[in-house]
Design a protein around this motif. Structure first.
Motif, PDB file in Angstrom:
ATOM      1  N   GLY A  52       0.804  -1.221   0.000  1.00 27.47           N
ATOM      2  CA  GLY A  52       0.000   0.000   0.000  1.00 27.47           C
ATOM      3  C   GLY A  52       0.837   1.271   0.000  1.00 27.47           C
ATOM      4  N   PHE A  53       0.194   2.354  -0.416  1.00 27.14           N
ATOM      5  CA  PHE A  53       0.854   3.652  -0.505  1.00 27.14           C
ATOM      6  C   PHE A  53       0.137   4.670   0.375  1.00 27.14           C
ATOM      7  N   LYS A  54       0.936   5.503   1.040  1.00 22.21           N
ATOM      8  CA  LYS A  54       0.374   6.568   1.880  1.00 22.21           C
ATOM      9  C   LYS A  54       0.341   7.892   1.135  1.00 22.21           C
ATOM     10  N   GLY A  55       1.219   8.042   0.195  1.00 19.15           N
ATOM     11  CA  GLY A  55       1.181   9.277  -0.589  1.00 19.15           C
ATOM     12  C   GLY A  55       2.086  10.394  -0.104  1.00 19.15           C
ATOM     13  N   GLY A  56       3.117  10.054   0.690  1.00 19.47           N
ATOM     14  CA  GLY A  56       4.130  11.063   0.998  1.00 19.47           C
ATOM     15  C   GLY A  56       4.826  11.502  -0.280  1.00 19.47           C
ATOM     16  N   ASP A  57       5.431  12.690  -0.252  1.00 16.83           N
ATOM     17  CA  ASP A  57       6.065  13.195  -1.469  1.00 16.83           C
ATOM     18  C   ASP A  57       7.214  14.141  -1.128  1.00 16.83           C
ATOM     19  N   LEU A  58       7.939  14.560  -2.131  1.00 14.91           N
ATOM     20  CA  LEU A  58       9.133  15.377  -1.898  1.00 14.91           C
ATOM     21  C   LEU A  58       8.805  16.847  -1.643  1.00 14.91           C
ATOM     22  N   LEU A  59       7.677  17.313  -2.161  1.00 18.57           N
ATOM     23  CA  LEU A  59       7.266  18.676  -1.799  1.00 18.57           C
ATOM     24  C   LEU A  59       6.937  18.711  -0.313  1.00 18.57           C
ATOM     25  N   TYR A 116      19.280  11.500   3.813  1.00 21.23           N
ATOM     26  CA  TYR A 116      19.440  10.331   2.936  1.00 21.23           C
ATOM     27  C   TYR A 116      18.048   9.789   2.668  1.00 21.23           C
ATOM     28  N   PHE A 117      17.695   9.771   1.385  1.00 20.37           N
ATOM     29  CA  PHE A 117      16.394   9.275   0.964  1.00 20.37           C
ATOM     30  C   PHE A 117      16.493   7.843   0.490  1.00 20.37           C
ATOM     31  N   THR A 118      15.619   6.966   0.946  1.00 15.13           N
ATOM     32  CA  THR A 118      15.459   5.704   0.233  1.00 15.13           C
ATOM     33  C   THR A 118      14.894   6.084  -1.141  1.00 15.13           C
ATOM     34  N   PRO A 119      14.834   5.145  -2.090  1.00 16.15           N
ATOM     35  CA  PRO A 119      14.692   5.548  -3.509  1.00 16.15           C
ATOM     36  C   PRO A 119      13.530   6.484  -3.822  1.00 16.15           C
ATOM     37  N   VAL A 120      13.786   7.360  -4.760  1.00 19.17           N
ATOM     38  CA  VAL A 120      12.770   8.340  -5.169  1.00 19.17           C
ATOM     39  C   VAL A 120      12.399   8.201  -6.645  1.00 19.17           C
ATOM     40  N   PHE A 121      13.065   7.315  -7.362  1.00 21.08           N
ATOM     41  CA  PHE A 121      12.763   7.238  -8.793  1.00 21.08           C
ATOM     42  C   PHE A 121      11.487   6.432  -9.043  1.00 21.08           C
ATOM     43  N   GLN A 122      10.925   6.663 -10.215  1.00 18.16           N
ATOM     44  CA  GLN A 122       9.663   6.035 -10.614  1.00 18.16           C
ATOM     45  C   GLN A 122       9.730   4.531 -10.377  1.00 18.16           C
ATOM     46  N   SER A 123       8.790   4.030  -9.602  1.00 22.18           N
ATOM     47  CA  SER A 123       8.830   2.623  -9.196  1.00 22.18           C
ATOM     48  C   SER A 123       7.453   2.156  -8.795  1.00 22.18           C
ATOM     49  N   ALA A 124       7.142   0.911  -9.169  1.00 25.24           N
ATOM     50  CA  ALA A 124       5.861   0.329  -8.810  1.00 25.24           C
ATOM     51  C   ALA A 124       5.976  -0.451  -7.505  1.00 25.24           C
ATOM     52  N   THR A 143      13.002  -0.317  -9.437  1.00 30.86           N
ATOM     53  CA  THR A 143      13.041   0.879 -10.285  1.00 30.86           C
ATOM     54  C   THR A 143      12.398   0.638 -11.644  1.00 30.86           C
ATOM     55  N   HIS A 144      11.492   1.524 -11.999  1.00 30.52           N
ATOM     56  CA  HIS A 144      10.844   1.468 -13.312  1.00 30.52           C
ATOM     57  C   HIS A 144      11.548   2.429 -14.263  1.00 30.52           C
ATOM     58  N   ASP A 145      12.007   3.562 -13.752  1.00 33.71           N
ATOM     59  CA  ASP A 145      12.665   4.565 -14.590  1.00 33.71           C
ATOM     60  C   ASP A 145      13.682   5.345 -13.753  1.00 33.71           C
ATOM     61  N   TYR A 146      14.957   5.151 -14.082  1.00 36.24           N
ATOM     62  CA  TYR A 146      16.033   5.773 -13.298  1.00 36.24           C
ATOM     63  C   TYR A 146      16.199   7.262 -13.579  1.00 36.24           C
ATOM     64  N   PHE A 147      15.564   7.720 -14.632  1.00 32.18           N
ATOM     65  CA  PHE A 147      15.748   9.122 -15.010  1.00 32.18           C
ATOM     66  C   PHE A 147      14.536   9.989 -14.680  1.00 32.18           C
ATOM     67  N   ARG A 148      13.669   9.468 -13.826  1.00 37.13           N
ATOM     68  CA  ARG A 148      12.464  10.205 -13.501  1.00 37.13           C
ATOM     69  C   ARG A 148      12.162  10.030 -12.016  1.00 37.13           C
ATOM     70  N   VAL A 149      11.901  11.132 -11.355  1.00 39.53           N
ATOM     71  CA  VAL A 149      11.409  11.047  -9.984  1.00 39.53           C
ATOM     72  C   VAL A 149       9.966  10.558 -10.042  1.00 39.53           C
ATOM     73  N   ASP A 150       9.603   9.698  -9.122  1.00 47.50           N
ATOM     74  CA  ASP A 150       8.263   9.101  -9.152  1.00 47.50           C
ATOM     75  C   ASP A 150       7.178  10.180  -9.181  1.00 47.50           C
ATOM     76  N   PRO A 151       6.180  10.021 -10.062  1.00 48.54           N
ATOM     77  CA  PRO A 151       5.119  11.032 -10.122  1.00 48.54           C
ATOM     78  C   PRO A 151       4.366  11.169  -8.799  1.00 48.54           C
TER      79      PRO A 151
END
Lengths: 488, 488
Positions: free
Chosen positions: A47-54, A72-80, A87-95
């Motif tokens: 499940g997801f809580k919806g925290g974000d970088l903003l 230190y952030f655990t991963p922030v890139f696009q991932s399911a 990691t789904h996309d290493y060049f994109r921060v997760d939407p």
């Protein structure tokens, strides 16, 4: 050791805060998809809580007030996955985290406050949705990317049956890169370079020991340091890390050996072995409740690695991969305080796992990844004040960061050590005993001048050197003192 | 029809060229992954040749020489399929194609030459690797993106069993978006806007009829036209398209009804019904070898839609989804020439499917997607010259683009029509008969002035109006003339 082993100065002065991005803070500005878990509901594996970088950017005042100057952030890139290690996309921060724009904003706001940002680099494996792996899954043996992974047969058993490709821990969801393919190496190095160019201050490397190739990490270091000589590289090595800390690979590691020692000594008779779990296997000798053996272990850790690496260790009591220290210690906050005090007065950069400072508890994953409660009524503000004090002491007194480390006394459950450099000195006295008081009275003829007076920076009283002995302080059970020059 | 139905002027003046990016040209500058098929080997369902967009940029001189001033690309976004209809990432040009940088370069080079670029928008369905679908596949019912698709059960049968979610044609690889979700709509509109902002000149829409929601395409048009009022929207509608051509949705469609008519009339007795395949079902009445019925059909097509749409139709003889015209016509290039001549002298923008102009053959998919042979020894240069001539005539003579269309004669296998506007006129004479010559001698009292002389712009001779009749030209079997004012 490499002749010129230089690690970033800022790391040696850092107080880190580890954030699991889905769980720290959710900005009200960002619209989210609909199917989120309630923020305060117990965490679930998927499940997801919806925290974000903003959300993190909006809480930087809170972190700055606490004394944090690096995240230190655990991963922030696009991932399911909610932990984003797939990691789904290493060049994109997760939407869900607000995408690239949110990271840009966070970097700007953090750097304006002098706070560094270290991201998690998951370069051993990708995910089933990662483009080049998905390509093989969709196109089979005719995919041009066939040699990006180590495929043993077709059709790929990615979603059923036994995986027929190399994957991490045999988990189909985590196909391992073929690092022997120069195109794969370049891809990973491009990722490392790209995000440094976007302004991040370093990489924490996930399971780097799984890439059994020193040359790979040597090249990785070159790419990183050429892009930003001041960037930090720290590896997740849950055991002896000498191989990676010779100056040609990492600057430091997540110092789990120290973690085990802290669980063993500060947890003591209260340590919950079930919550410690498999970590015990990585270093049984570090799990000891005895001060003398604990002292021996933590001293040995300072000798095991070159000094630049020791100064750049990421020292932690817990993480997203362990139960929280407080829970391991049976919920006893006095033990957490002692352990934190040790962490903040030991060489290497202390790292606070988000929420530890307000008394958040949590068992094994996923329970250790609860959402941060922003209702202040649920905070232990005394504990938070204590962490703020520790961070402040470390920032104000260079001796706590750079000074030598000398054990003056270690017996039973009492540990006394001296930090010293260029006329500065600090003596830390820790009484882990739950039963006995400790009266400080130690010979210091060779190390401290006669008549020198100390005040306890975290409590009442003080001590002084008389007749070659440091004395004048009595510590009740489960308490500690940080003695700094001055009159108490 | 919407009161103010305006379609882009440039489309009405365009000669399109359709490119299947994996197969047109591969730049030597771009490094490719290893496992590619040989360029000249027969195409396979899942193999890749490694064509790219830099390669296209390098061939723009070739296209400009041919008379092309617009390119319609089948999909270019990141996709784990050689046709790229299985979109993995809508915001990224496929790395095999050279990534975003290659598209930027192509747009710059094309626009410098006055060549427009139209991309393929695949907005009915995504792919199994597309992030939000992969998210559901990985996280199950707990994915926040659950309502981006229409999932009927868990676990998802994405790679085995019968798909338990809405997907295109029941194909598990192509999950269909839930267009009723406002977040999905916004996502698609963001994609449309983003690439227009990057400089593309329009969208060709894949299977837009599958999104059974006029409001969706109305909103889509608003987004597109607000971003660039001069952007082209053309839909893949393989049958009657009135619903979408009222001024509030598309500017034009891929005019497959015209395609069927051309296959039927120009293919005639040579038309290979097996290669025509399922297309026949979409409009049996259009498949006729008789000139009178053909004339009736193509005239009706000009009345079926509002004039702005007629002028903006994408008129084609074949595409990546059909066998090539030449193969359908039994390999007879004379038939291809007649059909091409008709296409270039009929209202609406003609579109050349890459390679048709050099005589490339190809059966049903994937054979119709062969790689373009850059060895000029393999080209039919006479055919290419003919296409160049046709494009040139269309560019030089506005009457061929904007003039009225009036059938002067249609009988047996002969068709004669007049294009006219503001004092300009052109008469096109097509003798499709394989056996009989045609002697031009038609009453034109009402439409052309006595004494007017014409020259044949694509061959010998000419004609003139005498005694109210246009005469003076005899066409051998399988030949044609484009009569323009002047002395032959």
């Amino acid at each position: 050791m490499t002749a010129s082993f230089i690690t970033p100065e800022w790391v040696q002065d850092a107080v880190f805060y580890q954030i699991f991005p889905d769980r720290f803070a959710a900005s009200p500005i960002l619209e989210k998809p609909n199917n989120l878990e309630a923020w305060d509901a117990p965490p679930t594996p998927h499940g997801f809580k919806g925290g974000d970088l903003l959300g993190v950017a909006e809480k930087l005042d809170y972190l700055q007030d606490l004394g944090v100057n690096a995240i230190y952030f655990t991963p922030v890139f696009q991932s399911a996955s909610n932990h984003r290690y797939h990691t789904h996309d290493y060049f994109r921060v997760d939407p869900l985290l607000g995408g690239d724009a949110a990271l840009r904003r966070l970097l700007k706001e953090a750097h304006r406050r002098g706070i560094k940002i270290v991201l998690d680099g998951v370069f051993n494996h990708a995910s089933r949705g990662f483009f080049q792996f998905n390509h093989i899954l969709e196109c089979g043996a005719q995919s041009p990317y066939l040699d990006w992974f180590r495929v043993k047969g077709f059709p790929l058993n990615a979603y059923q049956g036994k995986p027929n490709y190399d994957c991490w821990w045999g988990l189909a969801a985590l196909p391992e890169f073929n690092h022997q393919n120069p195109q794969v190496r370049r891809f990973i190095f491009d990722v490392a370079r790209y995000w440094l160019e976007q302004g991040i201050d370093g990489w924490r490397l996930d399971v780097p020991f799984c890439v059994d190739d020193d040359r790979f990490w040597q090249e990785f270091r070159q790419v990183v340091k050429q892009t930003n000589p001041d960037a930090y590289i720290t590896g997740e090595i849950p055991w002896d890390a000498e191989r990676w800390l010779q100056g040609d690979q990492f600057d430091g590691v997540m110092n789990y050996l120290l973690t085990y020692a802290c669980w063993g000594f500060f947890g003591g008779e209260k340590m919950d072995k079930e919550l410690v779990g498999h970590w015990y296997e990585h270093g049984p000798q570090y799990f000891t409740p005895q001060a003398d053996r604990f002292a021996e272990n933590v001293r040995a850790l300072l000798k095991k690695y070159p000094r630049p690496a020791v100064q750049s260790q990421l020292n932690l009591l817990d993480s997203h991969d362990t139960a929280r220290f407080l829970s391991i210690a049976g919920g006893d906050k006095r033990l957490q305080r002692l352990a934190a005090l040790f962490l903040f007065t030991y060489p290497g950069a202390p790292c606070i796992y988000y929420g530890d400072e307000i008394g958040l508890e949590g068992g094994k994953d996923p329970d250790c990844r609860r959402a941060f409660p922003w209702d202040e009524n649920r905070w232990d503000n005394d504990l938070r004040d204590f962490y703020r004090t520790l961070a402040g002491l470390r920032h104000q007194h260079a001796v706590l960061r750079h000074g030598s480390f000398e054990v003056l006394y270690a017996a039973g459950q009492v540990l006394v050590y001296l930090r010293q450099q260029e006329g500065e000195a600090a003596v830390i006295v820790i009484n882990r005993s739950a039963a006995a008081s400790f009266e400080l009275d130690l010979p210091v003829t060779d190390v401290l001048p006669e008549g020198m007076a100390f005040r306890n920076a975290i409590g009442q009283g003080g001590a002084a050197v008389g007749e070659g002995r440091l004395r004048g302080l009595t510590l009740p059970p489960l308490s500690a003192a940080v003695l700094l020059p001055g009159n108490g």
